[in-house]
Motif scaffolding. Sequence first.
Motif, mmCIF file in Angstrom:
data_model
loop_
_atom_site.group_PDB
_atom_site.id
_atom_site.type_symbol
_atom_site.label_atom_id
_atom_site.label_comp_id
_atom_site.label_asym_id
_atom_site.label_seq_id
_atom_site.Cartn_x
_atom_site.Cartn_y
_atom_site.Cartn_z
ATOM 1 N N ASP A 1 35.620 36.101 65.923
ATOM 2 C CA ASP A 1 35.252 37.155 66.884
ATOM 3 C C ASP A 1 36.742 37.158 67.765
ATOM 4 O OD1 ASP A 1 32.572 38.184 66.366
ATOM 5 O OD2 ASP A 1 31.953 36.619 67.251
ATOM 6 N N LEU A 2 37.276 38.410 67.843
ATOM 7 C CA LEU A 2 38.221 38.672 68.535
ATOM 8 C C LEU A 2 38.364 40.032 69.228
ATOM 9 C CD1 LEU A 2 41.264 37.555 66.231
ATOM 10 C CD2 LEU A 2 40.604 36.324 68.039
ATOM 11 N N ASN A 3 38.766 39.980 70.319
ATOM 12 C CA ASN A 3 38.502 41.328 71.246
ATOM 13 C C ASN A 3 39.544 42.300 71.207
ATOM 14 O OD1 ASN A 3 36.292 40.425 72.667
ATOM 15 N ND2 ASN A 3 37.508 39.169 73.924
ATOM 16 N N TRP A 4 39.605 42.859 69.906
ATOM 17 C CA TRP A 4 40.404 44.213 69.573
ATOM 18 C C TRP A 4 39.871 45.359 70.386
ATOM 19 C CZ3 TRP A 4 44.611 43.491 66.553
ATOM 20 C CH2 TRP A 4 44.536 42.186 65.704
ATOM 21 N N TYR A 24 43.949 49.432 66.185
ATOM 22 C CA TYR A 24 43.260 48.310 66.836
ATOM 23 C C TYR A 24 44.433 47.284 67.349
ATOM 24 C CZ TYR A 24 38.716 49.265 64.814
ATOM 25 O OH TYR A 24 37.661 49.747 64.351
ATOM 26 N N TYR A 25 44.276 46.962 68.734
ATOM 27 C CA TYR A 25 45.247 46.216 69.420
ATOM 28 C C TYR A 25 44.699 44.818 69.960
ATOM 29 C CZ TYR A 25 47.771 50.718 69.076
ATOM 30 O OH TYR A 25 48.123 51.920 68.805
ATOM 31 N N TYR A 26 45.391 43.990 70.042
ATOM 32 C CA TYR A 26 44.898 42.508 70.468
ATOM 33 C C TYR A 26 46.087 41.977 71.509
ATOM 34 C CZ TYR A 26 42.981 37.730 70.636
ATOM 35 O OH TYR A 26 42.317 36.602 71.036
ATOM 36 N N PRO A 27 46.042 41.895 72.767
ATOM 37 C CA PRO A 27 46.957 41.091 73.408
ATOM 38 C C PRO A 27 46.790 39.823 73.600
ATOM 39 C CG PRO A 27 45.165 41.936 74.799
ATOM 40 C CD PRO A 27 44.950 42.505 73.554
ATOM 41 N N VAL A 28 47.910 38.844 73.429
ATOM 42 C CA VAL A 28 47.812 37.512 73.356
ATOM 43 C C VAL A 28 48.599 37.143 74.700
ATOM 44 C CG1 VAL A 28 48.444 35.202 71.972
ATOM 45 C CG2 VAL A 28 47.674 37.521 70.898
ATOM 46 N N GLU A 29 47.899 36.377 75.414
ATOM 47 C CA GLU A 29 48.632 35.967 76.704
ATOM 48 C C GLU A 29 49.455 34.766 76.543
ATOM 49 O OE1 GLU A 29 45.964 35.757 79.957
ATOM 50 O OE2 GLU A 29 45.150 37.808 79.796
ATOM 51 N N LYS A 30 49.149 33.789 75.615
ATOM 52 C CA LYS A 30 50.091 32.655 75.569
ATOM 53 C C LYS A 30 51.401 33.053 74.894
ATOM 54 C CE LYS A 30 49.082 31.447 70.471
ATOM 55 N NZ LYS A 30 48.725 30.553 69.602
ATOM 56 N N LEU A 37 57.605 34.988 75.424
ATOM 57 C CA LEU A 37 56.749 36.006 76.168
ATOM 58 C C LEU A 37 55.371 36.180 75.502
ATOM 59 C CD1 LEU A 37 59.424 38.890 76.226
ATOM 60 C CD2 LEU A 37 58.921 37.243 78.028
ATOM 61 N N SER A 38 54.654 36.664 76.148
ATOM 62 C CA SER A 38 53.199 36.985 75.503
ATOM 63 C C SER A 38 53.579 38.221 74.587
ATOM 64 C CB SER A 38 52.190 37.616 76.776
ATOM 65 O OG SER A 38 52.721 38.792 77.144
ATOM 66 N N TYR A 39 52.356 38.777 73.852
ATOM 67 C CA TYR A 39 52.660 39.757 72.690
ATOM 68 C C TYR A 39 51.548 40.390 72.748
ATOM 69 C CZ TYR A 39 51.013 35.692 70.113
ATOM 70 O OH TYR A 39 50.670 34.557 69.386
ATOM 71 N N ILE A 40 51.619 41.582 71.811
ATOM 72 C CA ILE A 40 50.439 42.457 71.384
ATOM 73 C C ILE A 40 50.538 42.576 69.926
ATOM 74 C CG2 ILE A 40 49.344 44.675 71.418
ATOM 75 C CD1 ILE A 40 51.016 44.748 74.343
ATOM 76 N N CYS A 41 49.362 42.224 69.277
ATOM 77 C CA CYS A 41 49.200 42.503 67.810
ATOM 78 C C CYS A 41 48.505 44.035 67.574
ATOM 79 C CB CYS A 41 48.365 41.413 67.037
ATOM 80 S SG CYS A 41 49.194 39.737 67.263
ATOM 81 N N GLU A 42 48.730 44.420 66.364
ATOM 82 C CA GLU A 42 48.209 45.609 66.062
ATOM 83 C C GLU A 42 47.617 45.744 64.730
ATOM 84 O OE1 GLU A 42 49.476 50.321 65.813
ATOM 85 O OE2 GLU A 42 51.196 48.931 66.268
ATOM 86 N N LYS A 43 46.720 46.159 64.328
ATOM 87 C CA LYS A 43 46.297 46.440 62.896
ATOM 88 C C LYS A 43 45.728 48.003 62.605
ATOM 89 C CE LYS A 43 41.853 44.145 63.339
ATOM 90 N NZ LYS A 43 41.252 42.846 62.662
#
Length: 231
Positions: free
Chosen positions: A100-103, A109-115, A223-229
Amino acid sequence: MFQTSHYVFVTLFLEVFCKQRSVSYSVVDIEVTDYPFTVSYPNFSILQCGTVCTEDSYCTEFLFNKTNKQCNAVHCVNKPGYSYQFLSPKNDQILRFRKDLNWMYMGHYYYPVEKTATWEEAKLECQKLCSYLVEINSKEESDWLAASFLMKDSCDSNVYLSCTAWTGGNDRSTEGEYLWDHTNTLVSFTNWYPEEPNGRDSENCIHLEKDGSWNDQSCDITLSYICEKNY
């Protein structure tokens, strides 16, 4: 009744086991017909299968065959040193569990990664999630991403210093010719911060700032980053 109880038991176990790792799973129907990157583990229990997927950062989901106890951890990208097999699950005895990921959905769909990660590291991390570093095609999208993921009370007032995220944009191949990495297409829409880009050949990757503007930055900083699908 047994099948429903089994799902509940496994879901509860995985929730307890994975809680400290911030990983949980959902049981989903078999939607994908082909899995090119699967790692096979014979004679596993369903709990062992969930454990091995939880501990593998490349594993996005796992398939478990109730009949022959075959566990298949699914990867989206080839992990060095692993032996893969192609799997076409057409058996109603196969259970599918997906991390489970909070897309967040807004067209894509976007998913931000804070690390934090370098641009190359961020690219790989998105690929592990069957996605890619975000590609921005309009001011509305740029502003929405910043407002949704980057604007926080803890942000520094200077747009360069905090609350920024890598995108897939870069001119690493040809100076001044910016491309989106995943689609390998020219960046047609831009939203540069005033007097940017200014890094020339020392700053070749685009990051999104908290006000929705862009800046070119060294690809080697973290930096942090944002994934997209797309789905």
